[in-house]
Structures are given as C-alpha cells and as structure tokens.
Design a protein around this motif. Structure first.
Motif: not given
Lengths: 114, 116
Positions: A28, A30, A51-52, A68, A70-72
């Motif tokens: 998680n 950033r 960030g997303v 990106r 999603k965060t992951e």
C-alpha cells in the motif's frame, strides 16, 4: 522482504510489438517507480507514480507509457518495442516523500527485443 | 541534474580483508540522503547503508561503514572482513529533498569480486 512482484521475469519479443510489464505491490505504498538498468548507466528512472492515476515522466521516458488504476498495480508499456529497449526493468516502491525513505525493489524483468 | 559517479567499474578483495568503494556526486542542495545498494547475481537490489547529509557522523552497519565528506561531495563505502557473500554489484545513489519524483539517482556501479 517488501511485497513486490514483477511479471513476467523474462520476456523475448519482436521489434515493433507492444509489451506490458506489470508491477504489483502488497504494501500500500504511495510511490511506485519504473527503472531500467543498462551496463555503464546504472539505474535510470523511466516513469513514476505518486498515486492512483497520478504519473509523471522520468529521465528516459521516450517510447514508454505507464498506468496506475489501482494502488497496488503499476504497468509499464512499450508502445512499439525497439532493440534499444532491451534491458532489465525494475519496479520500486516507496511509502511517502522523504529523504530517508527507503525504496524497495522488485526482482527485475529481463526484456530482450529481437 | 544530479549526477553520481563511481569511478571504479571493478574491484577485488581477498576474503577477510578490507575494501573501499568510491562514489562522488554533484548537487547544489544542502540536505539530501546518500545510499549504497548491493545487487548480487540474483538481481535483487538490497539497501546496505544510508547517510543523511546533515549528520556529520559516518553511518555504520555491522561490517559496512561510510566515509562521508560533504565538502568534497564524496561518499565511499568500506567493507571490513570481506566475505564471499559480499561479491556483488554495488551502486551509490543520491536522493534530493522531496519534490516531484523524490527520485533516487544512481551511479554506474562497481562490481566487487571476493577472492577466497
């Protein structure tokens, strides 16, 4: 070990084809980065994300795009692969902006463009 | 742009001896961080040691220590009692104050061979 997974680990592709490399994190964090490593150059930043849907270019971004959603997940796309993009690609993550913030690296993807 | 220079492409050391890897950098910032990363044949990048520019005391992590000379912009890594597992590529890296990418700038690396 930080939870970073790069896929694929190895890929051979033909000149002119699009290629997507994936970086997946379970931390998680950033910030996410894509670097390429070439002999005589060390690691150089291609693109990064803070960030997303927030991404920006690094010093060697020509011919590459990122996303990106999603965060992951942080995807690196070679829009039309060239032999000069043969390299080892590393994803890295960082928790937040900070001088002493450690960057954690994935295990790299070796890409060969023939 | 910041530059990081490692002038020794290759170094070798006898097992149990001490070796020093050199790194110089160029910056106009007054506060920043410097790092040494190790990359063994597995390709994994492993943080060895870090140093904040504002701290005069040199960082130490077990057998690894640095000689940080801020005025000379020099940041060398000393490995004491070298072990076979120390054989790797070593990268010096610089991080500037948080802005934009908060990026690490890397040198070109020094390949260290440990001789049994």
């Amino acid at each position: 070990d930080a939870g970073i997974t790069q896929s694929p680990r190895h890929k051979v592709t033909e000149t002119g084809t699009p290629v997507t490399l994936r970086c997946h994190q379970t931390e998680n964090h950033r910030y996410m980065y894509w670097y390429r490593q070439d002999p005589g150059h060390g690691l150089r930043l291609i693109h990064y994300s803070y960030g997303v849907k927030d991404t920006d270019k690094g010093e060697v971004s020509d011919g590459y795009s990122v996303s990106r959603s999603k965060t992951e997940d942080f995807l690196l796309t070679l829009e039309s692969a060239t032999s000069s993009q043969t390299s080892v690609y590393f994803c890295a993550i960082s928790v937040a902006p900070g001088l002493n913030t450690e960057a954690f690296f994935g295990q790299g993807t070796r890409l060969t463009v023939v | 742009a910041q530059t990081v220079t490692q002038s020794q492409p290759e170094m070798s050391v006898q097992e149990a001896e001490t070796v020093t890897l050199s790194c110089t950098y160029d910056t106009s910032e007054s506060d920043y961080y410097l790092f040494w990363y190790k990359q063994p044949p597995s390709r994994q990048m492993i943080l060895v040691i870090r140093q904040e520019a504002y701290k005069q005391q040199n960082a130490t992590e077990n057998r690894f220590s640095v000689n940080f000379q801020k005025a000379a912009k020099s940041f060398s890594l000393k490995i004491s009692d070298s072990q076979l597992g120390d054989a790797a590529m070593y990268f010096c890296a610089y991080r500037s104050p948080p802005a934009g990418a908060n990026n690490l700038f890397f040198g070109t690396g020094t390949r260290l061979t440990v001789i049994p």
